[in-house]
Design a protein around this motif. Structure first.
Motif, PDB file in Angstrom:
ATOM      1  N   GLN A  52      81.474  47.924  88.332  1.00  0.00           N
ATOM      2  CA  GLN A  52      82.529  47.726  87.328  1.00  0.00           C
ATOM      3  C   GLN A  52      83.193  46.359  87.509  1.00  0.00           C
ATOM      4  OE1 GLN A  52      85.302  51.021  87.256  1.00  0.00           O
ATOM      5  NE2 GLN A  52      86.544  49.996  85.710  1.00  0.00           N
ATOM      6  N   VAL A  53      83.537  45.703  86.401  1.00  0.00           N
ATOM      7  CA  VAL A  53      84.243  44.420  86.508  1.00  0.00           C
ATOM      8  C   VAL A  53      85.716  44.716  86.817  1.00  0.00           C
ATOM      9  CG1 VAL A  53      84.894  42.295  85.329  1.00  0.00           C
ATOM     10  CG2 VAL A  53      82.628  43.280  84.941  1.00  0.00           C
ATOM     11  N   ALA A  54      86.156  44.267  87.988  1.00  0.00           N
ATOM     12  CA  ALA A  54      87.510  44.570  88.457  1.00  0.00           C
ATOM     13  C   ALA A  54      88.466  43.400  88.236  1.00  0.00           C
ATOM     14  CB  ALA A  54      87.472  44.930  89.938  1.00  0.00           C
ATOM     15  N   ALA A  55      87.937  42.191  88.210  1.00  0.00           N
ATOM     16  CA  ALA A  55      88.794  41.013  88.062  1.00  0.00           C
ATOM     17  C   ALA A  55      87.987  39.896  87.419  1.00  0.00           C
ATOM     18  CB  ALA A  55      89.336  40.574  89.428  1.00  0.00           C
ATOM     19  N   MET A  56      88.693  38.995  86.763  1.00  0.00           N
ATOM     20  CA  MET A  56      88.005  37.881  86.096  1.00  0.00           C
ATOM     21  C   MET A  56      88.816  36.602  86.229  1.00  0.00           C
ATOM     22  SD  MET A  56      89.718  36.951  83.154  1.00  0.00           S
ATOM     23  CE  MET A  56      91.015  37.614  82.119  1.00  0.00           C
ATOM     24  N   LEU A  57      88.107  35.484  86.118  1.00  0.00           N
ATOM     25  CA  LEU A  57      88.755  34.176  86.241  1.00  0.00           C
ATOM     26  C   LEU A  57      87.947  33.153  85.437  1.00  0.00           C
ATOM     27  CD1 LEU A  57      89.793  32.513  89.605  1.00  0.00           C
ATOM     28  CD2 LEU A  57      88.296  31.306  88.057  1.00  0.00           C
ATOM     29  N   VAL A  58      88.639  32.279  84.748  1.00  0.00           N
ATOM     30  CA  VAL A  58      87.975  31.148  84.084  1.00  0.00           C
ATOM     31  C   VAL A  58      88.605  29.864  84.598  1.00  0.00           C
ATOM     32  CG1 VAL A  58      87.488  29.979  81.888  1.00  0.00           C
ATOM     33  CG2 VAL A  58      87.463  32.491  81.993  1.00  0.00           C
ATOM     34  N   LEU A  59      87.751  28.956  85.003  1.00  0.00           N
ATOM     35  CA  LEU A  59      88.199  27.674  85.549  1.00  0.00           C
ATOM     36  C   LEU A  59      87.460  26.571  84.796  1.00  0.00           C
ATOM     37  CD1 LEU A  59      88.024  27.086  89.399  1.00  0.00           C
ATOM     38  CD2 LEU A  59      86.675  25.673  87.897  1.00  0.00           C
ATOM     39  N   TRP A  60      88.143  25.482  84.506  1.00  0.00           N
ATOM     40  CA  TRP A  60      87.476  24.337  83.870  1.00  0.00           C
ATOM     41  C   TRP A  60      87.428  23.192  84.867  1.00  0.00           C
ATOM     42  CZ3 TRP A  60      91.712  25.460  79.876  1.00  0.00           C
ATOM     43  CH2 TRP A  60      91.285  26.418  78.961  1.00  0.00           C
ATOM     44  N   ILE A  61      86.281  22.566  84.963  1.00  0.00           N
ATOM     45  CA  ILE A  61      86.182  21.365  85.795  1.00  0.00           C
ATOM     46  C   ILE A  61      86.243  20.147  84.873  1.00  0.00           C
ATOM     47  CG2 ILE A  61      84.801  20.044  87.445  1.00  0.00           C
ATOM     48  CD1 ILE A  61      83.674  22.620  88.512  1.00  0.00           C
ATOM     49  N   ILE A  62      87.300  19.372  85.045  1.00  0.00           N
ATOM     50  CA  ILE A  62      87.497  18.184  84.213  1.00  0.00           C
ATOM     51  C   ILE A  62      87.586  16.993  85.162  1.00  0.00           C
ATOM     52  CG2 ILE A  62      88.992  17.053  82.520  1.00  0.00           C
ATOM     53  CD1 ILE A  62      89.847  20.135  81.863  1.00  0.00           C
ATOM     54  N   VAL A  63      86.530  16.196  85.145  1.00  0.00           N
ATOM     55  CA  VAL A  63      86.337  15.099  86.095  1.00  0.00           C
ATOM     56  C   VAL A  63      86.467  15.669  87.512  1.00  0.00           C
ATOM     57  CG1 VAL A  63      86.827  12.669  86.587  1.00  0.00           C
ATOM     58  CG2 VAL A  63      87.297  13.574  84.319  1.00  0.00           C
ATOM     59  N   ASP A  64      87.500  15.309  88.264  1.00  0.00           N
ATOM     60  CA  ASP A  64      87.588  15.827  89.638  1.00  0.00           C
ATOM     61  C   ASP A  64      88.677  16.887  89.780  1.00  0.00           C
ATOM     62  OD1 ASP A  64      89.772  14.227  89.376  1.00  0.00           O
ATOM     63  OD2 ASP A  64      89.517  13.179  91.283  1.00  0.00           O
ATOM     64  N   GLU A  65      89.060  17.487  88.635  1.00  0.00           N
ATOM     65  CA  GLU A  65      90.123  18.492  88.674  1.00  0.00           C
ATOM     66  C   GLU A  65      89.618  19.864  88.268  1.00  0.00           C
ATOM     67  OE1 GLU A  65      94.178  16.088  87.567  1.00  0.00           O
ATOM     68  OE2 GLU A  65      93.482  17.638  86.207  1.00  0.00           O
ATOM     69  N   ALA A  66      90.008  20.874  89.022  1.00  0.00           N
ATOM     70  CA  ALA A  66      89.712  22.255  88.647  1.00  0.00           C
ATOM     71  C   ALA A  66      90.972  22.838  88.024  1.00  0.00           C
ATOM     72  CB  ALA A  66      89.313  23.057  89.874  1.00  0.00           C
ATOM     73  N   HIS A  67      90.858  23.249  86.775  1.00  0.00           N
ATOM     74  CA  HIS A  67      92.021  23.799  86.063  1.00  0.00           C
ATOM     75  C   HIS A  67      91.807  25.304  85.896  1.00  0.00           C
ATOM     76  CE1 HIS A  67      95.166  23.155  82.681  1.00  0.00           C
ATOM     77  NE2 HIS A  67      95.175  24.400  83.088  1.00  0.00           N
ATOM     78  N   ILE A  68      92.698  26.092  86.488  1.00  0.00           N
ATOM     79  CA  ILE A  68      92.583  27.549  86.334  1.00  0.00           C
ATOM     80  C   ILE A  68      93.083  27.903  84.929  1.00  0.00           C
ATOM     81  CG2 ILE A  68      93.273  29.811  87.230  1.00  0.00           C
ATOM     82  CD1 ILE A  68      91.627  28.071  89.211  1.00  0.00           C
ATOM     83  N   ALA A  69      92.166  28.376  84.091  1.00  0.00           N
ATOM     84  CA  ALA A  69      92.523  28.677  82.699  1.00  0.00           C
ATOM     85  C   ALA A  69      93.070  30.087  82.574  1.00  0.00           C
ATOM     86  CB  ALA A  69      91.301  28.499  81.803  1.00  0.00           C
TER      87      ALA A  69
END
Ligand SMILES: CC(C)(COP(=O)(O)OP(=O)(O)OC[C@H]1O[C@@H](n2cnc3c(N)ncnc32)[C@H](O)[C@@H]1OP(=O)(O)O)[C@@H](O)C(=O)NCCC(=O)NCCS
Length: 154
Positions: A52-69
């Motif tokens: 079962q999917v218990a948790a989810m996360l979307v992250l964007w990598i923009i140049v050298d930055e990880a942005h937690i969406a």
């Protein structure tokens, strides 16, 4: 069995359910599908518990930055360390792809989430007044300037 792995398009219905039970302004199913299948900057993660999917996360990598969406844990799976572990794993993976720092926005009144981010190493660097359109709440902007010290242990 617990596994933190990349999200697939088959996970999206369960992810949408988590999102709807977690946020006042949930994303559409279409936007999660776009993140998984089309957005080349996106790295989408889930924590799977006994199928079962218990948790989810979307992250964007923009140049050298990880942005937690976005990040959320299904209400029945909260307080078991899933969000924190998945966040660390996703950031370590982003670092392996070249990300040097990370940033996120969090609701000013959401102290539980802020504590999780502080524990990992994020610090508050600013505020965006009236950022959330459902209730006009401020957003706290948090960054981790150096991902090099982050360690993921299973
Ligand atoms: C915020 C959220 C993602 C946390 O998910 P979670 O899987 O329950 O978090 P974890 O179990 O990894 O918790 C990490 C730490 O926070 C603490 N914590 C989590 N929820 C807590 C709560 N309701 N009250 C007090 N402490 C809490 C845990 O005790 C844990 O601390 P520890 O590492 O010292 O044991 C989850 O509550 C959620 O989905 N909320 C709705 C969506 C949301 O607000 N997302 C964040 C947007 S910025």
């Amino acid at each position: 069995m617990i596994e933190i792995r990349r999200m697939t398009v088959e996970d999206v219905p369960e992810v949408v359910e988590i999102d709807r039970s977690s946020f006042a302004l949930p994303w559409t199913e279409r936007s999660f599908k776009y993140e998984v299948t089309e957005n080349s900057a996106a790295r989408c993660w889930v924590t799977e518990v006994d199928g079962q999917v218990a948790a989810m996360l979307v992250l964007w990598i923009i140049v050298d930055e990880a942005h937690i969406a976005t990040i959320a844990t299904h209400p029945k799976f909260r307080r078991r360390g899933f969000a924190k572990k998945m966040l660390i794993k996703s950031l370590v993976s982003a670092r392996e792809e070249g990300a040097k720092k990370a940033l996120l926005e969090v609701r000013a009144r959401h102290v539980v989430a802020q504590k999780i981010y502080c524990d990992i190493g994020f610090v508050e660097v600013g505020r965006r007044p009236m950022y959330y359109r459902d209730n006009g709440e401020d957003a706290v902007l948090m960054t981790m300037e150096d991902l090099s010290g982050l360690d993921f242990t299973e």
